[in-house]
Design a protein around this motif. Structure first.
Motif, PDB file in Angstrom:
ATOM      1  N   GLU A 176       0.801  -1.225   0.000  1.00 56.87           N
ATOM      2  CA  GLU A 176       0.000   0.000   0.000  1.00 56.87           C
ATOM      3  C   GLU A 176       0.833   1.274   0.000  1.00 56.87           C
ATOM      4  O   GLU A 176       0.287   2.374  -0.040  1.00 56.87           O
ATOM      5  CB  GLU A 176      -0.958  -0.013   1.193  1.00 56.87           C
ATOM      6  N   ARG A 177       2.141   1.137   0.027  1.00 56.11           N
ATOM      7  CA  ARG A 177       2.999   2.310  -0.100  1.00 56.11           C
ATOM      8  C   ARG A 177       3.141   2.744  -1.556  1.00 56.11           C
ATOM      9  O   ARG A 177       3.604   3.859  -1.829  1.00 56.11           O
ATOM     10  CB  ARG A 177       4.373   2.017   0.492  1.00 56.11           C
ATOM     11  N   ILE A 178       2.777   1.883  -2.492  1.00 53.43           N
ATOM     12  CA  ILE A 178       2.878   2.205  -3.913  1.00 53.43           C
ATOM     13  C   ILE A 178       1.729   3.129  -4.285  1.00 53.43           C
ATOM     14  O   ILE A 178       0.558   2.758  -4.178  1.00 53.43           O
ATOM     15  CB  ILE A 178       2.863   0.924  -4.762  1.00 53.43           C
ATOM     16  N   ALA A 179       2.068   4.334  -4.715  1.00 51.77           N
ATOM     17  CA  ALA A 179       1.056   5.354  -4.977  1.00 51.77           C
ATOM     18  C   ALA A 179       0.427   5.236  -6.359  1.00 51.77           C
ATOM     19  O   ALA A 179      -0.685   5.721  -6.572  1.00 51.77           O
ATOM     20  CB  ALA A 179       1.672   6.752  -4.815  1.00 51.77           C
ATOM     21  N   LEU A 180       1.127   4.610  -7.310  1.00 50.32           N
ATOM     22  CA  LEU A 180       0.620   4.515  -8.678  1.00 50.32           C
ATOM     23  C   LEU A 180       1.032   3.184  -9.279  1.00 50.32           C
ATOM     24  O   LEU A 180       2.221   2.859  -9.353  1.00 50.32           O
ATOM     25  CB  LEU A 180       1.170   5.666  -9.529  1.00 50.32           C
ATOM     26  N   THR A 181       0.042   2.396  -9.713  1.00 51.29           N
ATOM     27  CA  THR A 181       0.276   1.083 -10.312  1.00 51.29           C
ATOM     28  C   THR A 181      -0.133   1.130 -11.777  1.00 51.29           C
ATOM     29  O   THR A 181      -1.231   1.585 -12.096  1.00 51.29           O
ATOM     30  CB  THR A 181      -0.524  -0.001  -9.573  1.00 51.29           C
ATOM     31  N   MET A 182       0.739   0.635 -12.685  1.00 49.85           N
ATOM     32  CA  MET A 182       0.466   0.750 -14.120  1.00 49.85           C
ATOM     33  C   MET A 182       0.794  -0.551 -14.849  1.00 49.85           C
ATOM     34  O   MET A 182       1.824  -0.669 -15.504  1.00 49.85           O
ATOM     35  CB  MET A 182       1.265   1.915 -14.705  1.00 49.85           C
ATOM     36  N   PRO A 183      -0.075  -1.567 -14.758  1.00 47.11           N
ATOM     37  CA  PRO A 183       0.148  -2.809 -15.498  1.00 47.11           C
ATOM     38  C   PRO A 183      -0.251  -2.650 -16.965  1.00 47.11           C
ATOM     39  O   PRO A 183      -1.250  -1.993 -17.287  1.00 47.11           O
ATOM     40  CB  PRO A 183      -0.762  -3.805 -14.782  1.00 47.11           C
ATOM     41  N   ILE A 184       0.524  -3.260 -17.855  1.00 51.20           N
ATOM     42  CA  ILE A 184       0.282  -3.152 -19.282  1.00 51.20           C
ATOM     43  C   ILE A 184       0.178  -4.556 -19.889  1.00 51.20           C
ATOM     44  O   ILE A 184       1.054  -5.403 -19.660  1.00 51.20           O
ATOM     45  CB  ILE A 184       1.422  -2.379 -19.977  1.00 51.20           C
ATOM     46  N   GLU A 185      -0.903  -4.817 -20.615  1.00 50.60           N
ATOM     47  CA  GLU A 185      -1.081  -6.058 -21.370  1.00 50.60           C
ATOM     48  C   GLU A 185      -0.699  -7.272 -20.530  1.00 50.60           C
ATOM     49  O   GLU A 185       0.079  -8.129 -20.952  1.00 50.60           O
ATOM     50  CB  GLU A 185      -0.267  -5.996 -22.667  1.00 50.60           C
ATOM     51  N   SER A 186      -1.275  -7.350 -19.333  1.00 47.31           N
ATOM     52  CA  SER A 186      -0.837  -8.352 -18.353  1.00 47.31           C
ATOM     53  C   SER A 186      -1.365  -9.749 -18.638  1.00 47.31           C
ATOM     54  O   SER A 186      -0.775 -10.732 -18.185  1.00 47.31           O
ATOM     55  CB  SER A 186      -1.250  -7.918 -16.943  1.00 47.31           C
TER      56      SER A 186
END
Length: 530
Positions: free
Chosen positions: A248-258
């Motif tokens: 929860e410390r990660i402020a921005l998550t950006m998965p692509i074509e997972s």
């Protein structure tokens, strides 16, 4: 019995705020910009102290599990409730999908320089180490940073240009592919055992968390500890998704074509033609936990699905990017996962913090796409630099449309904060009075995304609703969710689904749609009820 009952709490909880009912902190604004507040947590797992009952056997269901119903059968009603409900989802996901993410290690040390990060971990009498390289943007810093898994993720040039550093992390250093399940290797398995039931995706997530540990311990002159993002594409998109969900410390998550084992719902992948089958994803590499093997032929028995993993990231920043041109990637199931998770964001009052975009022209796998550049920049500014708000855009490709309504029989609650009245159903007689209002969520050349709010204006519950609206000449609806549509152009009628037809007094439900053929909003909107 709680799976993580001995997981220690590392840091003090961040302040509660009403907008999301979760943890937030103010970031320094850029020069000339107003200070903004964005959600993040000071702890890897804020629900570590939540008691999680043994769920026992879970009844099989082809529909997506209700993210708002606890293991004991009660539903959450406040934003504060979500912390411990999230802990339940987390534990069920570890048990059945990914394998356990161990409690924060006994010791983590390392260094942060302008060119690299070193990580040394000690736990359970064993130790391991790994490193990552750093690419800084122009300026003096300190900088927010985005961890890029495997050198494949969101466009690094755009990340640097937006004022964020890039941390190039090799996931294979902590969990190598090409190994059998009973002899896994890498820094994670050097500590927790080569026969650990934890899959590579969770091991990679653990590696990202240890990088954040080292950044937190640094003097803050180079990288900011409270402004970290993560991204990856393909198998590394799966890893980025899991990393964002479980720290929860990660402020921005950006998965692509997972693809399968990433954002796409497991129940949908099993039915989507051309998508990578669950058994294939499980056997191709030990990405998923060993326990998932018993569900590859029966995803209906899973106690969780990926829409709930999306919900675990809420209310933090999330930008999901998908490619509808490659069937193997299962983008239709991915869109359902995103739409289902977006309901958690909406319930928490953080709808603008999630974006999904599969409407792209270039079909090459893991390509840099111009359609994603602007929302990527906006996401970095909002969630890592503290300026403005998230894109809050849902762009589902008409090539792979998604219909959340066929996958759920639960309704999204309006979660209140603290002592607010949760707005339970009024036992009075139905009044049949409602209004419908439209707002344009986003627009582009040749189309727009709209949302219609249906509000009960009576004094008792509304049992069923119908909205009529008229599109401009040449416009048509390519995708609609949270309602049953009649017609695609001209006058379109939308009726409630079975699960969202009852609206309490002064309550509201919404449905969304994507229209092509122009950006003019619909007119002549009316609402009626039996």
């Amino acid at each position: 019995m709680r799976f993580h009952r001995h997981r220690p709490r590392l840091l003090a909880l961040a302040a509660l705020v009403a907008v999301a009912g979760l943890f937030t902190a103010a970031l320094p604004a850029q020069a000339g910009a107003a200070e903004t507040v964005r959600p993040f947590a000071d702890e890897e797992d804020t629900g570590a102290d939540c008691p999680v009952p043994d769920p026992g056997s879970t009844p099989a269901s082809s529909l997506l599990p209700d993210p708002f119903t606890r293991i004991d059968g009660t539903r959450v009603s406040t934003r504060e409730d979500w912390r411990c409900r999230r802990a339940e989802i987390r534990e069920q996901a570890e048990r059945s999908v990914y394998g356990q993410k161990p409690a924060p290690p006994a010791g983590v040390t390392g260094t942060v320089s302008r060119t690299g990060i070193t990580v040394n971990v000690t736990d359970q009498g064993r130790s391991s180490s790994f490193s990552a390289s750093v690419s800084l943007p122009s300026g003096s810093g300190p900088f927010p940073a985005v961890v890029v898994l495997g050198g494949m993720g969101a466009d690094t040039a755009t990340i640097n240009a937006a004022g964020a550093a890039v941390i190039n992390f090799d996931p294979y250093a902590v969990g190598r592919e090409g190994t059998p399940r009973n002899n896994k290797s890498g820094a994670f398995y050097s500590i927790y055992g080569s026969n650990s039931g934890t899959g590579l995706l969770m091991a990679w997530s653990w590696g990202v968390s240890r990088i954040i540990d080292v950044i937190e311990q640094s003097d803050g002159s180079i990288l900011r500890a409270n402004a970290t993002g993560v991204t990856g594409c393909s198998r590394f998109g799966k890893g980025a998704f899991v990393a964002g969900a479980f720290d929860e410390r990660i402020a921005l998550t950006m998965p692509i074509e997972s693809g399968t084992a990433g954002v796409p719902i497991f129940r949908g992948v099993a039915q989507e033609s051309g998508a990578q089958p669950l058994s294939s994803a499980y056997s191709e590499q030990p990405w998923l936990g060993d326990a998932f093997g018993s569900f590859t032929g029966s995803p209906a028995n899973l106690p969780v699905d990926t829409h709930q993993i999306v919900g675990m990231i809420a209310p933090r920043g999330l930008f999901i990017m998908e490619n509808p041109h490659v069937d193997w990637l299962g983008s239709q199931s991915g869109a359902v996962g995103a739409l289902g998770g977006a309901e958690v964001y909406r319930a928490l009052g953080a709808g603008s913090n999630i974006s999904y975009w599969s409407d792209v022209q270039d079909g090459n796998h893991c390509a840099v796409r111009p359609e994603w550049r602007a929302p990527l920049q906006q996401s970095i500014q909002a969630f890592l630099r503290g300026s403005g708000s998230g894109p809050g855009v849902i762009r589902v490709s008409p090539r792979e449309p998604a219909d959340l309504s066929r996958w759920r029989n639960w309704q999204t609650p309006v979660l209140t904060s603290g002592g607010e009245d949760p707005g339970g159903e009024d036992p009075g007689e139905p009044t049949g009075a409602c209004t419908a209002t439209h707002r344009t969520v986003s627009s582009w050349s040749g189309g727009f995304q709209g949302e219609v709010a249906v509000r009960n204006t009576g004094t008792g519950p509304l049992n069923g609703w119908t909205v009529d609206m008229t599109l401009a000449a040449g416009q048509s609806i390519s995708n609609l969710w949270n309602g049953e549509r009649t017609g695609t152009g001209g006058t379109v009628r939308v009726r409630n689904n079975a699960w969202n037809g009852t609206i309490p007094a002064d309550g509201t439900v919404t449905f969304g749609f994507v229209a092509t053929g122009g950006t003019a909003p619909p007119g002549g909107i009316t609402c009626s009820s039996p």
